[in-house]
Every structure is written in structure tokens, then in C-alpha cells.
Scaffold this motif. Structure first.
Motif, PDB file in Angstrom:
ATOM      1  N   GLY A 185       0.803  -1.214   0.000  1.00 15.45           N
ATOM      2  CA  GLY A 185       0.000   0.000   0.000  1.00 15.45           C
ATOM      3  C   GLY A 185       0.838   1.267   0.000  1.00 15.45           C
ATOM      4  O   GLY A 185       0.345   2.347  -0.360  1.00 15.45           O
ATOM      5  N   ASN A 186       2.106   1.141   0.409  1.00 16.87           N
ATOM      6  CA  ASN A 186       3.004   2.295   0.440  1.00 16.87           C
ATOM      7  C   ASN A 186       4.197   2.112  -0.501  1.00 16.87           C
ATOM      8  O   ASN A 186       5.244   2.730  -0.304  1.00 16.87           O
ATOM      9  N   ALA A 187       4.021   1.259  -1.496  1.00 17.43           N
ATOM     10  CA  ALA A 187       5.111   0.988  -2.433  1.00 17.43           C
ATOM     11  C   ALA A 187       5.613   2.281  -3.069  1.00 17.43           C
ATOM     12  O   ALA A 187       4.839   3.182  -3.398  1.00 17.43           O
ATOM     13  N   LYS A 188       6.929   2.362  -3.223  1.00 17.67           N
ATOM     14  CA  LYS A 188       7.618   3.522  -3.798  1.00 17.67           C
ATOM     15  C   LYS A 188       7.551   4.759  -2.907  1.00 17.67           C
ATOM     16  O   LYS A 188       8.044   5.819  -3.289  1.00 17.67           O
ATOM     17  N   LYS A 189       6.931   4.628  -1.732  1.00 22.61           N
ATOM     18  CA  LYS A 189       6.816   5.772  -0.813  1.00 22.61           C
ATOM     19  C   LYS A 189       7.427   5.464   0.542  1.00 22.61           C
ATOM     20  O   LYS A 189       7.105   6.124   1.532  1.00 22.61           O
ATOM     21  N   LEU A 190       8.277   4.455   0.607  1.00 23.49           N
ATOM     22  CA  LEU A 190       8.859   4.017   1.875  1.00 23.49           C
ATOM     23  C   LEU A 190      10.124   4.828   2.164  1.00 23.49           C
ATOM     24  O   LEU A 190      11.241   4.326   2.115  1.00 23.49           O
ATOM     25  N   LEU A 191       9.917   6.094   2.480  1.00 23.61           N
ATOM     26  CA  LEU A 191      11.033   7.019   2.671  1.00 23.61           C
ATOM     27  C   LEU A 191      11.600   6.910   4.080  1.00 23.61           C
ATOM     28  O   LEU A 191      10.908   6.536   5.031  1.00 23.61           O
ATOM     29  N   SER A 192      12.859   7.270   4.205  1.00 23.88           N
ATOM     30  CA  SER A 192      13.489   7.357   5.517  1.00 23.88           C
ATOM     31  C   SER A 192      13.188   8.721   6.132  1.00 23.88           C
ATOM     32  O   SER A 192      12.842   9.679   5.434  1.00 23.88           O
ATOM     33  N   VAL A 193      13.312   8.795   7.452  1.00 24.87           N
ATOM     34  CA  VAL A 193      13.008  10.031   8.155  1.00 24.87           C
ATOM     35  C   VAL A 193      13.947  10.165   9.343  1.00 24.87           C
ATOM     36  O   VAL A 193      14.335   9.171   9.954  1.00 24.87           O
ATOM     37  N   THR A 194      14.329  11.399   9.658  1.00 22.01           N
ATOM     38  CA  THR A 194      15.190  11.630  10.812  1.00 22.01           C
ATOM     39  C   THR A 194      14.352  11.734  12.077  1.00 22.01           C
ATOM     40  O   THR A 194      13.122  11.885  12.025  1.00 22.01           O
ATOM     41  N   ASP A 195      15.022  11.664  13.223  1.00 24.44           N
ATOM     42  CA  ASP A 195      14.295  11.806  14.480  1.00 24.44           C
ATOM     43  C   ASP A 195      13.815  13.240  14.697  1.00 24.44           C
ATOM     44  O   ASP A 195      13.090  13.509  15.661  1.00 24.44           O
TER      45      ASP A 195
END
Length: 506
Positions: A185-195
Motif C-alpha cells: 500500500g506504500n510501495a515507492k513511498k517508503l522514505l526514511s526520516v530523521t528523528d
């Protein structure tokens, strides 16, 4: 080890869990007197169906010097203020109205007993034919929890509605299937994020997700024919010119593969970045001399996968010392947790399949991961431990239970911190990566340990709510609601309401 069990019945307490009522009622009866009324023998007899409502109100009025009509008005106002809580709204979203969710209703009056008396629960179990050890009970009152514990039921204590909703999804759903649905459901949108909440487009997490899922459709990757950069596009929170690195390159070449001559050419270049101690560096940039144990492990994985591990012998010896001396316990320069180091060491052994490494690294690795079992951690740390334990043949029930409990309502797992900026310490995580490794860990544990764990952790994979019937002959007081079962693979769910203090008996 199976993550499913043979639970067949889910039991709710309705009051405060599924419904609540306003305490702002215009009445002359004080809260202290109300508590005394609800704990009086007269009220207990009323709940058990031994006296009628009119008799109860008259007797209570006499005992506490209150006009019975005031008692009647107070409870009518309470009934009028009744509202469904978040839990019931989530259940309603999965069916055609809440009255169709449950199979049956059990009242104190109908049973002739009241909670927390064991007789009430025994009567419900007898009526449903359910095995008490296969029941899940949700309540907000500890006295009720203690009673069902004595009967051998699984307990879920209401702390807040959000936690109960999550617990129900996790108890009634298949964690692997829900995790996969989150990923697709989140394919191609699995981004990393900082704290600090800044989203990053980077290659390392995408490569790990691809390795864990073997599904290229989930990730965004910048194809490269030789070396890799951590960032996709413009670097964030660091220098404008960010060099390609040996860490991402080693991972990219082992995950993506490619022509052997290219891989050997890259490894030849890497050998130019070994310091005076014989330890391989992090960047393809002599102006940035940086050393990190995890980076070294990933470079070793690349070299050993192509039969060139002997060229990094001093690096391997240093990694062995880091492992033996527990130098990783507070993370490394670029990696946030001890599990990151241990996980990638296990990955080195698994990918290389080298007898020398097996003898040299595996014994201390087993000791070190055993030390971490049951330690605090996030979902990513639990997943990494489980994957390493499964590879090493170590059963780890406690971290499996911890991991399953952290699955979110949307099917993904909470973010886990994997790496950090070396200078600022800002942490980076990725829910897609955590979820990918969690799903893989559960599958690996099931594959390695097919027998059930010592204590069950979740129920069979079923829809959260299934259409059922509502017994209109019953009244709304203290009740169990039981979900209808149309086949042996669909468990029933049962719910209980609060005491009948704000309800009218029929």
C-alpha cells in the motif's frame, strides 16, 4: 514457532471500553452516595435479576433517604448520555452496524451472577462451550482481570482506547499479511526520516528493503553500474558535496548483483582506502578518513562473497575484537544500536558461507546475541535479533512477543532507528525497512521453529469483525458479546459490558 494459536473467543467488557457515559449529570445525588448505592446489597440483587427496577429504586431510596424518582431520573440521564468509544467505532467500520458484530449477550440478571464473581464467567463459558484457555478477555477493571486469569484466559488490560484497538488488530490479524499489505500500500513511498522529522531519499534502506522482500516494485533505487552514494539526489543535513561510500556500495553490489568484472574492479578501488592499521575506510575520499565497524562488516561481506576476504584480514581481526570486547554496545559512529552491528555480522556469515568465518566469528556471535535477548529495543532491534537468532538456531520467544505487540493499526511496524549522522548524531529510520525485516523475521522464526512457543502470543489470522446476530431478548446491562463463527477457522469474539449501574433491566 507459530505466531498463531487456537484462541476461539474474544470477550469484551462493554463499559468504558466500548461505551462510556457523561459524568456531568444534573442530580442531587452526590458521587459518594452513588458509589455506595452501586456497592449496596440491594443493587447487587438488582444486577443479579432478583428484584425489579422499581423495587430496587424504592429500596435504595429508603436506604439512602433519596426520592426514588430522583434515582430513576439520574440513571435515565446516564443512559441518555451513553456514547460509543473508539473501539466500537473501529469495529463498526468492519461490519454493518455494531449490533451485528456479536453472537450473544449475557447479563448479570440473565446469569444470576455479577462480575467479578467467578460464577458469572463460568456461566458464560458453559453457555458458549468455549475452552477458557482459548479465550481472550478485555476489561478495564483489575478485579475482573484477576478472575479471568484464575480461569486461564488471555488478558488484555484497557489502558487507553488506542492501545486496545491496536491489541485487537494484533490479536485477531495475521501479522505477516498485514505487514505485506502495508508495504504494498506504500510501495515507492517508503522514505526514511530523521528523528527531527525530515524525510530523506536514500539508497541504503531501499536496498535493505529489497533484500528482505525480494520485491523491486516496493522500492525506489537509482541504478548504478559501479559505486553507490548513500543519498538519492541532493544530500541533506550534511555537506553539499557528499562522497560515494564503501558501505552503500558494498550493500548495493551484494543485493543487486551485476557483472563480476565490475564488482572486482570496485573492490580493487576499495583496497586503496585502507588505513595504516589495515582497516578499511568508509568513503571513497581520502579527505574523509572515517572508520565504522558496521561499514567494515559490509565491506567484508562483499569481499568474501567474491572469494577475496583474505585481502581484508586485518579488518576482520578488528571486527572480531569489536565483537569479543562488546565495543558495539552503544552503537557505532554511523549505526544507532548494538543490534545493527550483530545483524550485519550475521549477514556476513550467511552470505559468505565460509568455513573459516564460521569457526572464527560464529561462537562469539552466538554468545553476544544471547546477551541481547529480551533487552529493551525498538521494532527494528527486535526484528534484527530474531533474524539473527533464527539463522543461528536460537529460539527467542520473548522478542517475538515484543515485536508482535508493536505492530500498528495500519499493518506496519513502528519506526526503528538504524543509522545516524556521525557529526550531529541525528538518527535515521524507515518504517518500510522495519516492517520488511519484521515480516521476514516472523517468517524465518516460523520456518526454523515450527512448533508452538511456550505461551501463545496471538490468535489465528481472521478478519477483525464478522457479521453476527444480536439477541434482542436480552437487555443492555452487563453483557458478553460473542462473535458468530461460521466455520472452524473463524474464532468467535465475546465482549462484556460494565455493571448495570447505568442500564435498565428488562
Amino acid at each position: 514457532m507459530s505466531v498463531t494459536s487456537n484462541y476461539t473467543t474474544l470477550i469484551f467488557d462493554i463499559g468504558d471500553l466500548l461505551f462510556s457515559w457523561s459524568l456531568q449529570i444534573n442530580t442531587s445525588i452526590s458521587p459518594n452516595v452513588l458509589r455506595k448505592i452501586l456497592s449496596s446489597t440491594t443493587w447487587i440483587d438488582y444486577e443479579k435479576g432478583r428484584i425489579s427496577q422499581a423495587e430496587c429504586y424504592a429500596m435504595v431510596g429508603g436506604e439512602f433517604s433519596i426520592d426514588p424518582t430522583e434515582v430513576d431520573r439520574m440513571f435515565q440521564d446516564a443512559r441518555d448520555s451513553l456514547q460509543s468509544n473508539k473501539v466500537i467505532r473501529h469495529l463498526k467500520a468492519r461490519c454493518d452496524g455494531i449490533l451485528h458484530v456479536f453472537d450473544g449477550i449475557f447479563t448479570s440478571a440473565g446469569v444470576g451472577e455479577r462480575k467479578p464473581n467467578l460464577g458469572f464467567y463460568k456461566a458464560v463459558i458453559s453457555s458458549t462451550g468455549a475452552d477458557s484457555s482459548r479465550n481472550i478477555f478485555v476489561d478495564d477493571k483489575m478485579e475482573n482481570i484477576l478472575s479471568v486469569r484464575w480461569l486461564g484466559m488471555r488478558r488484555v488490560v484497557l489502558e487507553d482506547h488506542c492501545k486496545v484497538v491496536r491489541a485487537l488488530y494484533n490479536l485477531l490479524g495475521d501479522p505477516v499479511e498485514r505487514g505485506r499489505q502495508y508495504l504494498t500500500g506504500n510501495a515507492k513511498k517508503l522514505l526514511s526520516v530523521t528523528d527531527s522529522g525530515i524525510f530523506l531519499r536514500e539508497n541504503f534502506a531501499q536496498l535493505l528493503i529489497l533484500e528482505a522482500t525480494d520485491n523491486r516494485n516496493l522500492v525506489n533505487l537509482n541504478d548504478t553500474h559501479r559505486t553507490w552514494n548513500f543519498f538519492q539526489g541532493k544530500p541533506l543535513l550534511t555537506t553539499e558535496e557528499f562522497p560515494f561510500d564503501l558501505d552503500t556500495t558494498s550493500l548495493g553490489l551484494t543485493v543487486m548483483g551485476g557483472p563480476e568484472d565490475v564488482a572486482h574492479s570496485v573492490m580493487d578501488d576499495m583496497l586503496d582506502y585502507i588505513d595504516d592499521d589495515g582497516i578499511i575506510q568508509t568513503y571513497f575520499d581520502h579527505r574523509r578518513p572515517r572508520v565504522d565497524p558496521v561499514v567494515c562488516v559490509n565491506a567484508l561481506t562483499l569481499f568474501y562473497s567474491y572469494g577475496r576476504g583474505h585481502q581484508l584480514d586485518l579488518t576482520l581481526r578488528w571486527i572480531h575484537d569489536v565483537l569479543r570486547n562488546r565495543t558495539y554496545l552503544h552503537g557505532t559512529r554511523y549505526y544507532a544500536t548494538p543490534e545493527c552491528f550483530l545483524y550485519f555480522v550475521g549477514r556476513l556469515l550467511e552470505i559468505s558461507n565460509d568455513a573459516y568465518l564460521e569457526a572464527y566469528i560464529k561462537p562469539p556471535l552466538i554468545e553476544r546475541i544471547q546477551e541481547r535477548i529480551g533487552a529493551d529495543g525498538d521494532a527494528l532491534a527486535f526484528s534484527m535479533r530474531l533474524l539473527l537468532c533464527a539463522y543461528l538456531g536460537l529460539r527467542n520467544d520473548v522478542d517475538l512477543r515484543n515485536l508482535l505487540a508493536l505492530q500498528c493499526e495500519d499493518g506496519g511496524w513502528e519506526i526503528g532507528w538504524i543509522y545516524k549522522y556521525g557529526s550531529s548524531g541525528v538518527k535515521i529510520g524507515n518504517r518500510g525497512l522495519t516492517t520488511s525485516l519484521a515480516v521476514k523475521a516472523i517468517l524465518k522464526v516460523q520456518e526454523r521453529f515450527p512448533s508452538p512457543p511456550s505461551s501463545p502470543s496471538v490468535v489465528p489470522a481472521v478478519p477483525l469483525v464478522k457479521r453476527a446476530y444480536y439477541n434482542t431478548a436480552q437487555s443492555p446491562p452487563e453483557r458478553f458479546l460473542q462473535r458468530k463463527s461460521n466455520s472452524s477457522v473463524v474464532p468467535r469474539s465475546v465482549a462484556t459490558s460494565p455493571s448495570a449501574s447505568t442500564w435498565q433491566h428488562s
